[in-house]
Design an enzyme around this catalytic site. Structure first.
Site, short mmCIF file in Angstrom:
data_model
loop_
_atom_site.label_atom_id
_atom_site.label_comp_id
_atom_site.label_asym_id
_atom_site.label_seq_id
_atom_site.Cartn_x
_atom_site.Cartn_y
_atom_site.Cartn_z
N LYS B 90 0.26 -0.99 -9.61
CA LYS B 90 -0.57 -1.50 -8.37
C LYS B 90 -2.05 -1.74 -8.91
CE LYS B 90 2.85 -1.51 -5.28
NZ LYS B 90 3.02 -2.92 -4.68
N GLU B 112 -2.53 -2.52 2.95
CA GLU B 112 -1.49 -1.94 3.50
C GLU B 112 -0.72 -1.00 2.29
OE1 GLU B 112 -1.12 -4.76 1.82
OE2 GLU B 112 0.61 -4.34 0.66
N SER B 379 7.79 1.23 -13.26
CA SER B 379 6.60 0.99 -12.39
C SER B 379 5.65 1.94 -12.09
CB SER B 379 7.17 -0.03 -11.47
OG SER B 379 8.14 0.70 -10.50
#
Lengths: 259, 394
Positions: B90, B112, B379
């Protein structure tokens, strides 16, 4: 509607209420009550679970209607009954996905069949509107376009080029909901639209008191009052109580606008 | 790929576009112009690359998981996004969009978050760049990701609990969009995945494609190194998958597999498989595959993994699906939990529950993958999920 109101020098009052509250039959009665109290027409909300342009009150009303089993055809049925009972113009408000799911052409055909005069889709900017506007035109249903305080001059030109039934001028930068203070954007936005076009202009979003409605309608052709109407219904425990509250509120709005 | 940006209307084929309130449209146009300007500016790339190297810790390694390879009878490599700063991919996006925010002269950021990873990565970028940060998070996710909630607070962010709907990622995105409608004049929305109205899916993909570019440079088939036969990534909104897939999409000899959440099982209706079992519609501003009922109401998704608990997916994935460029499959909560344990015990790496979905598919399909070079995009790391798994295991 706008030709007569301009002739008479009178602001148009369009209350918004979610379809199907408290139930489909009583829902029509509430609209009738508002028509008798001086509403010129209505924006009728088709309940949607994930409304990006709406604040907590209208969102909660949609959730309550959905929980009671109100579907898209039910809501269109309410709109048709309101049109027939009140003999006033009726605008259906829906988000874009239910229209796509029904099929754009089919949705507007259904709207036309039920006597709906216009459609308002708050998450459909002009950039994506072409196929919707084409279907609306073929079915003889009006499309409403939005202008916001943030809208650039370039975009405003493009909005007006779509020749909407009227421009829904967004009075507040934000989602629907009641505001304490009067909007500071109305005068400037009205002037920018008027400098370009004679199209009818109706202000909405954040217009919640008779004073605000009166002030806004002086700058355009009229006002939409939503959250303040819906809240009165949501806070009422019976249909009679809701009807009493709406009769009083719509009368106050009417007198303030007529000044 | 043979294209870089979406078409003039912000579409990838029929998917994408910008279905947003007029109030937001000027900000989306401003964002597109600001991104185009930045992306063509060598100074912006220099600043981004410096932060990627010295702050994020890129390039992340591609690790050869030998013990697990032996056990499964294939050649398994892990693209270690879990080793990036804050523990997931991210950060690739939030650093990029944080720099863009400053370039646009905005001071406040909203975001969010589902699993909390994007919220933490956004709070981190904001602390680094001196921006105010507000993160919207569903109340159910706040409960199951308590550690990340506290991390965001430590980083100086305000966390707003969202109780609408099921209190998960969809509701957090909606709440962030509603806030943005009111604050757009001084606020940038750092959306956390390749979702939302144009230009977000394009911008987020551009910031995430570094994953696939590094993988291609590392496993290039030269000097005794293999090249990938199969690349596997979990798909919720789909940003890590888009980041690793995009440079390989359409490349001959490489198959791409996106793994969605089957939750309690597809047949129960409690899942997050928008591509596998949804239909095209508009969610959160773009046309894409989504979970919806017969009247176009958005359905609630379900997954044990907060990051995959989402009823939509990035529009470019919808395009990849229809173009046959990627296979989209799904695995259940139970399979993901088994894979979570397997990687922890076999390689000493505790994976995020999202990444565990990718591994679970590899485990299930080990026979058809025998002897192949398989890359899993790992991830994120699983520290955030430890408490939840402890609860599942009892």
């Amino acid at each position: 509607m706008f030709a007569e109101s301009r002739e008479a020098g009178r602001g148009v009052l369009l209350p918004f209420l979610t379809a199907g509250l408290p139930d489909p039959v009583a829902s029509v009665e509430l609209f009738k009550t508002m028509a008798d109290a001086g509403a010129d027409g209505f924006e009728i909300g088709i309940p949607y679970a994930d409304p990006l342009m709406d604040g907590p009150v209208i969102m909660a009303a949609g959730h309550r209607a959905i929980a009671q089993g109100i579907t898209l055809p039910d809501a269109l049925g309410v709109a048709a009954a309101v049109r027939e009972t009140t003999q006033t113009p009726v605008l259906a408000m829906t988000y874009v996905n239910p229209v796509l799911r029904s099929g754009v052409r089919e949705f507007f055909a259904q709207a036309a069949e039920r006597g709906i005069n216009g459609v308002i889709i708050p998450d459909l900017p002009i950039d994506e509107a072409a196929p919707f506007s084409a279907a609306a035109a073929e079915e003889g249903v009006g499309m409403v376009a939005f202008a916001a305080p943030t809208t650039t001059d370039e975009r405003l030109d493009a909005v007006l080029e779509t020749e909407p039934a009227f421009v829904y001028a967004i009075a507040e930068v934000g989602v629907t909901g009641e505001r304490d203070a009067a909007s500071e954007n109305i005068h400037a936005l009205a002037a920018r639209i008027r400098a370009r076009s004679d199209v009818p202009v109706v202000f909405g979003v954040g217009i919640s008191t008779p004073e605000q409605a009166a002030a806004a309608s002086r700058h355009g052709d009229g006002v939409i009052v939503g959250t303040a109407v819906v809240r009165r219904v949501m806070e009422s425990s019976t249909t009679v109580q809701a009807a009493d509250a709406l009769r009083m509120f719509v009368s106050e709005l009417r007198s303030a606008i007529d000044g | 790929m043979t294209y870089s940006r979406p078409d003039e209307a912000g579409r990838f084929g029929q998917f994408g576009g910008a279905f947003a309130p007029e109030t937001l449209m000027p900000a989306l146009e401003e964002l597109e112009a600001a991104f185009e300007d930045a992306w063509g500016d060598p100074e912006f790339h220099a600043e981004l690359n410096d932060l990627r190297t010295r702050y994020v810790g890129r390039p992340t390694p591609t690790y050869h998981a030998k013990r697990l390879s032996d056990q499964l009878g294939l050649d398994l490599w892990l693209k270690r996004e879990d080793l990036a700063h804050t523990g997931a991919h991210k950060i690739n996006n939030t650093i990029g969009q944080g720099l863009l925010t400053k370039r646009m002269g905005k001071r406040r950021v909203i975001a969010e978050t589902g699993a909390g990873q994007h919220g933490v990565a956004t709070a981190t970028a904001c602390a680094l760049l001196g921006l105010d940060c507000v993160v919207f998070m569903g109340e159910k996710d706040i409960e199951r990701q308590a550690l990340n909630v506290y991390r965001m607070k430590l980083l100086g962010a305000e966390v707003v609990s969202v109780s609408d709907g099921a209190g998960t990622l969809k509701d957090a995105v909606s709440a962030a969009l509603r806030d943005w409608v009111a604050t757009v004049e001084d606020t940038h929305y750092i959306i956390g995945s390749v979702v939302g109205p144009h230009p977000f899916p394009w911008i987020v993909r551009e910031f995430q494609k570094v994953i696939g570019e590094e993988l291609a440079a590392d496993l290039d088939g030269a000097a005794g190194k293999p090249s990938p036969d199969v690349i596997v990534a979990p798909v919720g909104g789909g940003s890590n998958a888009m980041g690793v897939f995009y440079p390989f999409a359409g490349v001959e000899g490489v198959s791409l597999v996106g793994v969605e959440a089957a939750g309690f099982g597809i047949e129960t209706g409690k899942h997050g498989a928008s591509l596998g079992h949804g239909s095209p519609g508009v969610l959160h501003g773009s046309m894409t595959y989504m979970l919806q009922d017969e009247w176009g109401q958005v359905l609630e998704a379900h997954s044990i993994s907060a990051g995959l608990d989402y009823p939509g997916v990035g529009p470019e994935h919808s395009y990849f699906k229809d173009a046959g460029l990627v296979d989209y499959v799904s695995v259940s909560d139970d399979e993901a939990v088994e894979a979570f344990h397997l990687l922890s015990e076999t390689e000493g790496i505790i994976p995020a529950l999202e990444s565990s979905h990718g591994l679970a598919w590899i485990v299930r399909e080990q026979a058809q993958l025998a002897g192949k070079t398989v890359v899993l995009n790992l991830s994120g790391r699983g520290d955030k999920d430890v408490q939840q798994i402890a609860g599942v295991d009892g």
